[in-house]
Write a protein that holds these residues in place. Sequence first.
Motif, PDB file in Angstrom:
ATOM      1  N   ARG A  12       0.986 -24.477 -17.741  1.00  0.00           N
ATOM      2  CA  ARG A  12       0.926 -23.906 -16.482  1.00  0.00           C
ATOM      3  C   ARG A  12       2.456 -23.989 -16.366  1.00  0.00           C
ATOM      4  NH1 ARG A  12      -2.329 -21.702 -11.845  1.00  0.00           N
ATOM      5  NH2 ARG A  12      -4.113 -21.877 -12.419  1.00  0.00           N
ATOM      6  N   ASN A  14       4.038 -22.792 -13.726  1.00  0.00           N
ATOM      7  CA  ASN A  14       4.369 -22.730 -11.683  1.00  0.00           C
ATOM      8  C   ASN A  14       3.335 -22.219 -11.902  1.00  0.00           C
ATOM      9  OD1 ASN A  14       4.281 -20.221 -11.271  1.00  0.00           O
ATOM     10  ND2 ASN A  14       6.754 -19.934 -12.069  1.00  0.00           N
ATOM     11  N   GLU A  15       2.739 -22.474 -10.191  1.00  0.00           N
ATOM     12  CA  GLU A  15       1.384 -22.035 -10.107  1.00  0.00           C
ATOM     13  C   GLU A  15       0.919 -20.255  -9.527  1.00  0.00           C
ATOM     14  OE1 GLU A  15       2.262 -22.846  -5.192  1.00  0.00           O
ATOM     15  OE2 GLU A  15       2.524 -24.997  -5.632  1.00  0.00           O
TER      16      GLU A  15
END
Length: 682
Positions: A12, A14-15
């Motif tokens: 990941r 980021n989100e």
Amino acid sequence: MLTNDTTLHVERKNETLLQASNGLVILIIDLEKGEASVTSGVSQMNGIRSAIRWQGREYNTELYKVHQLQKQREIEQEGFGKGIELIIRHESPSLPQLEQHFYIYEASPYVLVQVVAVGDESLKANRMAVVQTRSVTVGGADGQQEELSVLRVPFDNDKWVRYTVVQPPLDTESYEVTALFAPESRRGIILGSVTHKVWKTGIRIKSEVSGQLQELDLYGGAVSELTRDFQPHGYVKGPRIESPLVFIGFYDDYREGLEAYGLANTWIEAPLAWEGGVPVGWNSWSAAMAELNYDLYTSTTDFLKNEVQPLGFQNEDTVYINFDAFWDNFTPEEMKDALERVRKNGHRPGTYWTPFAFWGGPDHFDNPVEGTDGKYTYRDILLRDSEGEILPDVDGGLAIDPTHPANLQRTDWFMNKFITEGFEYIKLDFLAHGALEGQHHNPEITTGIAAYHYGMTYLQQKLTPEAVGRPFFVNLSIAPLFPYSFAHSRRISCDVFGKLQDTEYMLNSLTHGWWMSNTLYRYNDPDHSVIYKSFNQEATGWHEGRSRLTASVISGTVLLLGDDFRKAEAAERAKAWLGNKEVMDVARLGKTFRPLEGGLGKGASDVFVLNVPEKNAFYLAIFNFDLEQAAQKSVSLVRAGLDAEAQYVLNDLWEGIEGATSGVLDITLEPAESKIFRLTVK
């Protein structure tokens, strides 16, 4: 940035950003925008979306409200190896749910993608876009973007269609696969479907700006004049509708990419195995066409047995003597005697059939279908449109529904006939009729490709060595490129006779379709090789005829002659050329030469190469496509794949002359002349 680390990573960023990398490609999925990108070095595809056409409109993943990672799992598949599957779910009120399935494997420069629509039992679709993008870049040797060329691959090989390479501005559609490549550096991106049981796959590419691609749409549901269709693509129905599984590959040499794409197909569905050698022999079509008779057929087997086979024209001590259309000119007594003559000569007989095409008119519609004991007529089995009308003819033949039970009984009848008569080879022609969209008898089969797959599966099961009791070679003539797993060979082009323009036309297909041999099919088929005169043409010149044979030899190759050897000049050329052991040994390799160049519009490469490291040999074939003028040819050995500094022994296989070369090979070819050279390191 890519690294030398080929370990598969998923993380990941980021989100909303999910990244998967294997050191060769980076896949980034944007869960905020509902799109993805795939990057390899300075080559990339950005803004990738998928879409479904539903209830009259197209809905792509970017239009959906919610995008989330549904599942991440480790996978392992034979051929592809170990990898990771990422499933991205797209949801929006009142719309079918869409799933994008991304597959990335260890140390492989490609990503596989599939889109799945999820709904209830009423869900149906006849168009699903797997990859849509407006941003494609191919990086050059200096890291700069190169101007792209686009390869248009025909759906089938009918009506003398050509492979075509075009540059922006353009509006073109390729079928099943395309290469986006820079001709000089050869860097490229390969896009294509690797499943072929339900959909016809199209790749629509548009651009009004030179040097750029402004729209790319790879989708299931293609129909056009080039797919020979008159009806919309059939609907696929059910609570889960799967698109084609597609391949996005990045390669420093697009030729390696097309070969890798072909191989990837075979890991999904295995090609038809063949344990025998390259079939060599003769086919009747060009020599006689509708005038085929007993004397021509039997005199050919005798001539090849007595005059040419002793010179070395054979493989595994035999040749095939094959009927084409109009074998029904023979009386039962003539057929029985002719086949006995072939077998007495130690040859193998071949036959011909059109399983999905009907050649009669309305006055023949009520003829009983063979094998049905009069229960069905041909009127019953002709393929119809949504209004119940018989589909228009293609090439003069009406389409037969492959799914109709009467056609299955008809298949049984003809296969039993051919097997009982002792044939060992069959040429199946006009097969694209079986892939037409229409209303099929079997209600579970709703698309043309599904019907074709059904009919060909049934037919091929009748011809397995276990069913026949002996090896039985299956050859496709006019046929879709995909699906491929029903035959040992497929004709790479439409009909090819003996003229120089025929040779160049066939080599256009080889320039862009060489990779099908030894991947999808055991051999490419360059069609019957006319070395002197076909039934409907004037005689060829000496170099013109020999170039036709050269083109066949390098194709990979089913080597079937196409002359009437009762003509003295045809017999003379056969004995002069087919006794050349060096050239015939190249044919018996069963390996297809690669094109040296590909960015040639509608033309063909005039140089082809083959590396055979196990024989410490490199082969180079060169053609002059000018019938009037001699040509000076200069071939860079580095461009061909050889060492610029090495000294090579150069053997002219046709003339039996030895020389030497290094760096650049400079030769002069007479009008219509061709050469095959073998190069070995001094």
